[in-house]
Design an enzyme around this catalytic site. Sequence first.
Site, PDB file in Angstrom:
ATOM      1  N   ASP A   1       1.200  -0.947   0.167  1.00  0.00           N
ATOM      2  CA  ASP A   1      -0.111  -0.386  -0.220  1.00  0.00           C
ATOM      3  C   ASP A   1       1.069   0.983   0.236  1.00  0.00           C
ATOM      4  OD1 ASP A   1      -2.649   1.449   1.002  1.00  0.00           O
ATOM      5  OD2 ASP A   1      -1.305   2.111   2.179  1.00  0.00           O
TER       6      ASP A   1
ATOM      7  N   HIS B   1      -7.890   9.836  -1.662  1.00  0.00           N
ATOM      8  CA  HIS B   1      -7.065   9.104  -0.631  1.00  0.00           C
ATOM      9  C   HIS B   1      -7.801  10.020   0.722  1.00  0.00           C
ATOM     10  CE1 HIS B   1      -2.738   9.388   1.461  1.00  0.00           C
ATOM     11  NE2 HIS B   1      -4.045   9.465   2.292  1.00  0.00           N
TER      12      HIS B   1
ATOM     13  N   TYR C   1       2.265  10.478  -0.569  1.00  0.00           N
ATOM     14  CA  TYR C   1       3.776   9.755   0.730  1.00  0.00           C
ATOM     15  C   TYR C   1       5.060   9.290  -0.543  1.00  0.00           C
ATOM     16  CZ  TYR C   1       0.250   6.216   2.234  1.00  0.00           C
ATOM     17  OH  TYR C   1      -1.251   6.183   2.991  1.00  0.00           O
TER      18      TYR C   1
ATOM     19  N   LYS D   1      -3.147   5.926  -3.863  1.00  0.00           N
ATOM     20  CA  LYS D   1      -3.939   6.625  -3.625  1.00  0.00           C
ATOM     21  C   LYS D   1      -4.032   7.791  -4.157  1.00  0.00           C
ATOM     22  CE  LYS D   1      -3.696   5.393   0.926  1.00  0.00           C
ATOM     23  NZ  LYS D   1      -2.492   4.709   1.400  1.00  0.00           N
TER      24      LYS D   1
END
Length: 291
Positions: free
Chosen positions: A42, A105, A47, A72
Site C-alpha cells: 500500500d 485518499h 507519500y 491513493k
Amino acid sequence: MNVTLNNGIEMPALGFGVFQTPPEQTVASVVEALKVGYRLIDTAASYLNEREVGEGIRVSGVDRSEVFVETKLWISDYGYDEALHAFDKSAGKLGVEQIDLLLLHQPLTSDFEKTVGAYKALEKLLADGKVRAIGVSNFMPHVLANLLERTDVVPAVNQVEGHPYFSQRDVQAADDAHGILTQAWSPMGGITSYRGDSGRSTFNDPVIGDIALAHGKTPAQVMLRWHLQEGRSAIPKSVKPERIAANFDVFDFDLSAEELAQINALDTGVRSGPDPDAITLESFHRDIPEA
C-alpha cells in the site's frame, strides 16, 4: 490469507504500508516485505514514494502478477479529468499498466463536486480495465452515503484510522452494510506513539500486553490478529527487517472471544489523525509531481 472484495477480486488481508517511509528506504523495505511473504503493498501519491515502491517490486524477484498494488489519489488531483491524469502519474511512477486497487485518499467535503468527479474517473478506469478495484479512504458514514447517492460503483475498500484505541466500529458497520471492506491504517496505533502521547500508546497497554504474553506473541502481533479476526484488512509499516517479519507472523494463533472483547473495550473514541471533514485544499494542498 485472502479476502474477496465486493467485485470478486481477491486481495491479501494483511498488507505492507509505506506511509512516512523515506524514498531512500522504501525500495529495501518493499523487497524485505515481499521476501517475508507480503503480497499487498500500500502506498499513495502523497507519500512521494510510489516510484520506489515500483522499483522494490521489480528488483524483488517476485512476479508482478503475484503482488497486489494499492495506491491513493491526493485531493489536489480531484475532479474528473484531473483524477484520470493522476492515475497516469501513479501508474507511471509505479511502472505498471494496471493498478490493483485505487482509492481516493480523503473526502474533500468542502468541494464535494470534485470528490464525486474524481470517483467517477475511478469508475471509468475500472470500466476500462486500468484498475481492478476502486475505493475510498477516510470516508465517514455520512460522507460515504453521499458518495453512494451520486455514483454507480460501490467502493470495494474504505481505508481508515483503526486501532484498539480508535476502532471506528460505526464506520465498519456502515461499510459492512454495503459490502465494503474496512482496511485499517495505523493498525497497531503507532500514531498514538509518534504524536508524542506515549502515555496512551497501544504498545504499552497492559491488557494487550497480557494477551500477548499468554500467546507468546508481541503486542503488535496481537493487534494485527485482532484486526484479521474482526474482519478487517490491515497495513502495518516498518523499515526494520525484524519487525517487518514479525508483523507478518500472525497466522499461527487465534484470539478467544473474550480476548477480542477485552481489546474492543479499549476504544477511547479519540481520533489521532486529522478529522476527515476538516480536510481542505487550502490546508492540505500538495502538488503531486508528474511521472
